[in-house]
Enzyme design. Structure first.
Site, PDB file in Angstrom:
ATOM      1  N   LYS A  22       0.828  -1.213   0.000  1.00 51.30           N
ATOM      2  CA  LYS A  22       0.000   0.000   0.000  1.00 51.30           C
ATOM      3  C   LYS A  22       0.861   1.262   0.000  1.00 51.30           C
ATOM      4  CE  LYS A  22      -1.701   1.871   3.932  1.00 51.30           C
ATOM      5  NZ  LYS A  22      -1.613   3.332   4.090  1.00 51.30           N
ATOM      6  N   ASN A  23       1.829   1.321   0.904  1.00 55.73           N
ATOM      7  CA  ASN A  23       2.561   2.577   1.059  1.00 55.73           C
ATOM      8  C   ASN A  23       3.544   2.844  -0.075  1.00 55.73           C
ATOM      9  OD1 ASN A  23       1.047   3.221   3.251  1.00 55.73           O
ATOM     10  ND2 ASN A  23       2.558   2.554   4.774  1.00 55.73           N
ATOM     11  N   CYS A 117      -5.750  12.761  11.700  1.00 50.87           N
ATOM     12  CA  CYS A 117      -5.632  11.323  11.635  1.00 50.87           C
ATOM     13  C   CYS A 117      -5.891  10.787  13.016  1.00 50.87           C
ATOM     14  CB  CYS A 117      -4.239  11.002  11.145  1.00 50.87           C
ATOM     15  SG  CYS A 117      -3.647   9.439  11.641  1.00 50.87           S
ATOM     16  N   ARG A 122      -0.106  14.948  12.418  1.00 52.55           N
ATOM     17  CA  ARG A 122       0.909  14.400  11.501  1.00 52.55           C
ATOM     18  C   ARG A 122       1.475  15.550  10.685  1.00 52.55           C
ATOM     19  NH1 ARG A 122      -1.370   8.915   8.916  1.00 52.55           N
ATOM     20  NH2 ARG A 122       0.690   8.931   7.984  1.00 52.55           N
ATOM     21  N   ASP A 310       3.843   0.318  11.943  1.00 51.50           N
ATOM     22  CA  ASP A 310       2.588  -0.130  11.331  1.00 51.50           C
ATOM     23  C   ASP A 310       2.239  -1.573  11.700  1.00 51.50           C
ATOM     24  OD1 ASP A 310       2.356   2.372  10.266  1.00 51.50           O
ATOM     25  OD2 ASP A 310       3.041   1.817   8.253  1.00 51.50           O
ATOM     26  N   ARG A 402      -9.169   0.114   3.698  1.00 54.26           N
ATOM     27  CA  ARG A 402      -8.265   1.079   3.042  1.00 54.26           C
ATOM     28  C   ARG A 402      -6.948   0.420   2.680  1.00 54.26           C
ATOM     29  NH1 ARG A 402      -8.867   7.189   5.039  1.00 54.26           N
ATOM     30  NH2 ARG A 402      -7.611   7.432   3.194  1.00 54.26           N
TER      31      ARG A 402
HETATM   32  C1  EPZ Z   1       4.250   6.771   6.510  1.00 56.71           C
HETATM   33  O1  EPZ Z   1       3.604   7.925   7.039  1.00 56.71           O
HETATM   34  C2  EPZ Z   1       3.193   5.710   6.380  1.00 56.71           C
HETATM   35  N1  EPZ Z   1       2.136   6.194   5.500  1.00 56.71           N
HETATM   36  C3  EPZ Z   1       2.625   5.363   7.753  1.00 56.71           C
HETATM   37  O2  EPZ Z   1       1.788   4.236   7.571  1.00 56.71           O
HETATM   38  C4  EPZ Z   1       3.767   4.965   8.690  1.00 56.71           C
HETATM   39  O3  EPZ Z   1       3.263   4.790  10.000  1.00 56.71           O
HETATM   40  C5  EPZ Z   1       4.853   6.018   8.709  1.00 56.71           C
HETATM   41  O4  EPZ Z   1       5.299   6.323   7.360  1.00 56.71           O
HETATM   42  C6  EPZ Z   1       6.088   5.588   9.498  1.00 56.71           C
HETATM   43  O5  EPZ Z   1       6.629   4.420   8.958  1.00 56.71           O
HETATM   44  C7  EPZ Z   1       2.311   6.175   4.191  1.00 56.71           C
HETATM   45  O6  EPZ Z   1       3.326   5.740   3.674  1.00 56.71           O
HETATM   46  C8  EPZ Z   1       1.182   6.663   3.361  1.00 56.71           C
HETATM   47  P1  EPZ Z   1       6.626   9.867   8.607  1.00 56.71           P
HETATM   48  P2  EPZ Z   1       4.339   9.322   7.016  1.00 56.71           P
HETATM   49  O7  EPZ Z   1       6.711  11.139   7.860  1.00 56.71           O
HETATM   50  O8  EPZ Z   1       5.238   9.371   5.842  1.00 56.71           O
HETATM   51  C9  EPZ Z   1       7.229  13.036  12.163  1.00 56.71           C
HETATM   52  C10 EPZ Z   1      -0.153   2.928   7.757  1.00 56.71           C
HETATM   53  O9  EPZ Z   1      -0.761   2.440   8.726  1.00 56.71           O
HETATM   54  N2  EPZ Z   1       7.222  14.036  11.077  1.00 56.71           N
HETATM   55  O10 EPZ Z   1       7.696   8.849   8.403  1.00 56.71           O
HETATM   56  O11 EPZ Z   1       3.307  10.378   7.135  1.00 56.71           O
HETATM   57  C11 EPZ Z   1       5.868  12.402  12.373  1.00 56.71           C
HETATM   58  O12 EPZ Z   1       5.072  13.185  13.232  1.00 56.71           O
HETATM   59  C12 EPZ Z   1       0.377   4.339   7.806  1.00 56.71           C
HETATM   60  O13 EPZ Z   1       0.036   2.314   6.695  1.00 56.71           O
HETATM   61  C13 EPZ Z   1       7.503  15.357  11.350  1.00 56.71           C
HETATM   62  O14 EPZ Z   1       7.731  15.732  12.508  1.00 56.71           O
HETATM   63  O15 EPZ Z   1       5.206   9.213   8.348  1.00 56.71           O
HETATM   64  C14 EPZ Z   1       6.241  11.045  12.939  1.00 56.71           C
HETATM   65  O16 EPZ Z   1       6.453  11.163  14.330  1.00 56.71           O
HETATM   66  C15 EPZ Z   1      -0.020   5.058   9.050  1.00 56.71           C
HETATM   67  N3  EPZ Z   1       7.501  16.258  10.318  1.00 56.71           N
HETATM   68  C16 EPZ Z   1       7.585  10.719  12.275  1.00 56.71           C
HETATM   69  O17 EPZ Z   1       8.075  11.959  11.782  1.00 56.71           O
HETATM   70  C17 EPZ Z   1       7.245  15.888   9.031  1.00 56.71           C
HETATM   71  O18 EPZ Z   1       7.271  16.746   8.137  1.00 56.71           O
HETATM   72  C18 EPZ Z   1       7.503   9.736  11.093  1.00 56.71           C
HETATM   73  O19 EPZ Z   1       6.524  10.191  10.157  1.00 56.71           O
HETATM   74  C19 EPZ Z   1       6.972  14.531   8.754  1.00 56.71           C
HETATM   75  C20 EPZ Z   1       6.958  13.622   9.802  1.00 56.71           C
END
Ligand code: EPZ
Length: 432
Positions: A22-23, A117, A122, A310, A402
Site C-alpha cells: 500500500k505505502n 488522523c 501528523r 505499522d 483502506r
Molecule cells: C508513513 O507515514 C506511512 N504512511 C505510515 O503508515 C507509517 O506509520 C509512517 O510512514 C512511518 O513508517 C504512508 O506511507 C502513506 P513519517 P508518514 O513522515 O510518511 C514526524 C499505515 O498504517 N514528522 O515517516 O506520514 C511524524 O510526526 C500508515 O500504513 C515530522 O515531525 O510518516 C512522525 O512522528 C499510518 N515532520 C515521524 O516523523 C514531518 O514533516 C515519522 O513520520 C513529517 C513527519
C-alpha cells in the site's frame, strides 16, 4: 453499514498470498504525474486507498484504467491542472505526494491539506522545508490548501537537505520534486523503508537518476524528461506482518507467499525470539507457531530497519495471549494507542504510560463489540478476535479496507471463521 463478525479460538493453517505494498502504491501512482508518457503499474493492491488516489488523478485529467485486479494503466499526459483541492484529496493522507509530483513536473502545486488522523497530529514541515530548499515558495491558504511554486525561469534547483526527523513521506516527496530539478539534490538523514527503494527504482526505470535509496543519504540528479514503463510494486511487508501476528496469536502454522523475506527481518527476529519457527524461501516463508509455548517479548518501534510502527497494534494484540509482562515502546508516533481501550473491552490487561504499553498477557479474554479506530488498529482487532473463543463484532471496517486486500477471503482461506455483515445502524437488522 458493514462489520466483521469473527469467531476465534481456532489455529490458522494454510497459505496466504500477499498483495502489493500500500505505502509504495500510494506514492508510485502520483509519481506517474512526473512521466511524459503512460505507465503500467503491476502488483497494485486492490484496496480503497488505491481507488481513491486513482480517482484523484482522474479528477485532474489523467486517464486511469484498471487492466485487471492488480494492474493499473495510467496516462498522465492529459493532466490539465497542477491543482488538487477536492474533498477526495482532503480525505487521504498520502495525497501529500501530489505536492512533490506536481511541483517536479509543473513547477507549482496547489493541494488540499490532508485531514487529521486517528493517531494524532501528523506534521508535514519537513516536506515543505525540502521544497523550499529546492527554491519553491510554500503558502498555507485559509488553513486548508498548500500552495508551492518555484520561479518560472529559475525552476527547482538541486541542493543539500538535512531532514530533522526521519520521515518516509518527506523523503519520498523530496525525491519526487528533485527528480526533475536542475542539478544534484542530496537528502541526508533520509528514511530507508523498502517503499523508498521501490519509489527510487520506479523513478529510475522512467529515466530518473536516484542513488543511495535504502541508505540515509539519497542523491538525486534531476532529469528533463521521463519515459513510460511497466513496473511491478514490491509486496506489502505490513500485510505479511499482520498475517504473522494472526498465525502466532492462534498458535497456527501458515505459508506466506509473494513476499521479500529481507523486508520482514525485524518482525521475523521478534517472532524467533518468541519461539516461532520461520523457514525462509526466496519469496515465501513458512511460519510455524505450533511447536513451543510462545515467550513474552518487548518491542520498540523505529524507522526501518527497526520494528515497524505499522505492525505495533497487531503485535500488541498478539501479546495479550502470551503469558508474562511484555512492553511495547511506540517510538515513531506520539499517540498510536487509541485502539488499546478497545482491547481492554475484550478483557486485556494493558496500561499505557506515555510511549509505553505494558501488557500482562495470558489473562482470560472475552468477545466484545469493538471498533477499528484506524487501519492498523482494525487489523489488531482481527488478530485479537481470532484469539478469543467467542464471537467478536468489529465495526468501522472501512479503515481496514483502506489497506488490506480481500481480508475476509484471505483469513477464511486460512481457516478463520470471519464474515462481513451488512447492517442497518438503527435496526441492527442483518441482510447477509
Ligand atoms: C508513513 O507515514 C506511512 N504512511 C505510515 O503508515 C507509517 O506509520 C509512517 O510512514 C512511518 O513508517 C504512508 O506511507 C502513506 P513519517 P508518514 O513522515 O510518511 C514526524 C499505515 O498504517 N514528522 O515517516 O506520514 C511524524 O510526526 C500508515 O500504513 C515530522 O515531525 O510518516 C512522525 O512522528 C499510518 N515532520 C515521524 O516523523 C514531518 O514533516 C515519522 O513520520 C513529517 C513527519
Amino acid at each position: 453499514m458493514e462489520k466483521f463478525v469473527v469467531t476465534g479460538g481456532k489455529p490458522l493453517f494454510g497459505e496466504v498470498n500477499i498483495s502489493g505494498a500500500k505505502n509504495a502504491a500510494v506514492a508510485i501512482i502520483p509519481a506517474v504525474i512526473l512521466c511524459d508518457e503512460p505507465c503500467t503499474i503491476e502488483n497494485i493492491p486492490n484496496i480503497s486507498d488505491v481507488t481513491l488516489i486513482s480517482r484523484i488523478l482522474q479528477q485532474m485529467g489523467a486517464k486511469v484504467r484498471r487492466i485487471n485486479k492488480s494492474t493499473l494503466y495510467i496516462d498522465p499526459t492529459h493532466i490539465s491542472s497542477s491543482s488538487a483541492t477536492t474533498d477526495l484529496v482532503r480525505g487521504m493522507r498520502a495525497s501529500y505526494y501530489l505536492l512533490g509530483a506536481l511541483l517536479g513536473k509543473y513547477g507549482k502545486a496547489k493541494v488540499a491539506l490532508p485531514g487529521g488522523c486517528n493517531f494524532g497530529v501528523r506534521p508535514i514541515d519537513q516536506h515543505l522545508k525540502g521544497f523550499e530548499a529546492l527554491g519553491a515558495e510554500t503558502r498555507l491558504v485559509d488553513g486548508a490548501i498548500i500552495e508551492v511554486e518555484c520561479d518560472e525561469e529559475e525552476g527547482l534547483v538541486g541542493t543539500h537537505i538535512y531532514l530533522d526527523v526521519v520521515s518516509v513521506g518527506a523523503t519520498m516527496n523530496i525525491m519526487l520534486a528533485a527528480s526533475r530539478a536542475k542539478g544534484l539534490t542530496v537528502i541526508e538523514n533520509a528514511a530507508k523503508e523498502p517503499h523508498i527503494v521501490d519509489l527510487a527504482n520506479f523513478l529510475n526505470s522512467m529515466g530518473a537518476d536516484v542513488r543511495g535509496a535504502g541508505t540515509d543519504v539519497i542523491k538525486i540528479r534531476g532529469v528533463s524528461c521521463m519515459h513510460g514503463v511497466t513496473y511491478s510494486i514490491i509486496p506489502d511487508q505490513i500485510e505479511a506482518g499482520t498475517y504473522m501476528c494472526a498465525a502466532a496469536a492462534t498458535r497456527g502454522c501458515i505459508t506466506i507467499n509473494n513476499i521479500t523475506p529481507k523486508h520482514l527481518e525485524s518482525i521475523s527476529a521478534k517472532f524467533r525470539e518468541m519461539g516461532v519457527k520461520i523457514t525462509e524461501y526466496d519469496e515465501a516463508i513458512i511460519f510455524d507457531a505450533t511447536k513451543k509455548p510462545l515467550k513474552r517479548v518487548n518491542i520498540k518501534t523505529m524507522p526501518h530497519p527497526g520494528f515497524p510502527t505499522d505492525c505495533q497494534p497487531q503485535f500488541t494484540a498478539l501479546l495479550m495471549s502470551v503469558p508474562g509482562t511484555s512492553i511495547v515502546n511506540e517510538n515513531v508516533w506520539d499517540n498510536r494507542y487509541q485502539y488499546i481501550s478497545e482491547l481492554i473491552r475484550m478483557g486485556a490487561h494493558i496500561s499505557v504510560e506515555g510511549r509505553l504499553a505494558i501488557i500482562e498477557g495470558g489473562t482470560p479474554l472475552t468477545a466484545a463489540p469493538v471498533r477499528a479506530t484506524d487501519l492498523r488498529a482494525g487489523a489488531a482487532m482481527i488478530v485479537a478476535a481470532l484469539e478469543i473463543k467467542g464471537t467478536t463484532e468489529i465495526t468501522d471496517i472501512q479503515y481496514i479496507e483502506r489497506g488490506y486486500e480481500d481480508v475476509v477471503e484471505k483469513f477464511k482461506a486460512l481457516g478463520a471463521d470471519i464474515k462481513k455483515v451488512y447492517f442497518n445502524e438503527s435496526s441492527e437488522e442483518l441482510r447477509a
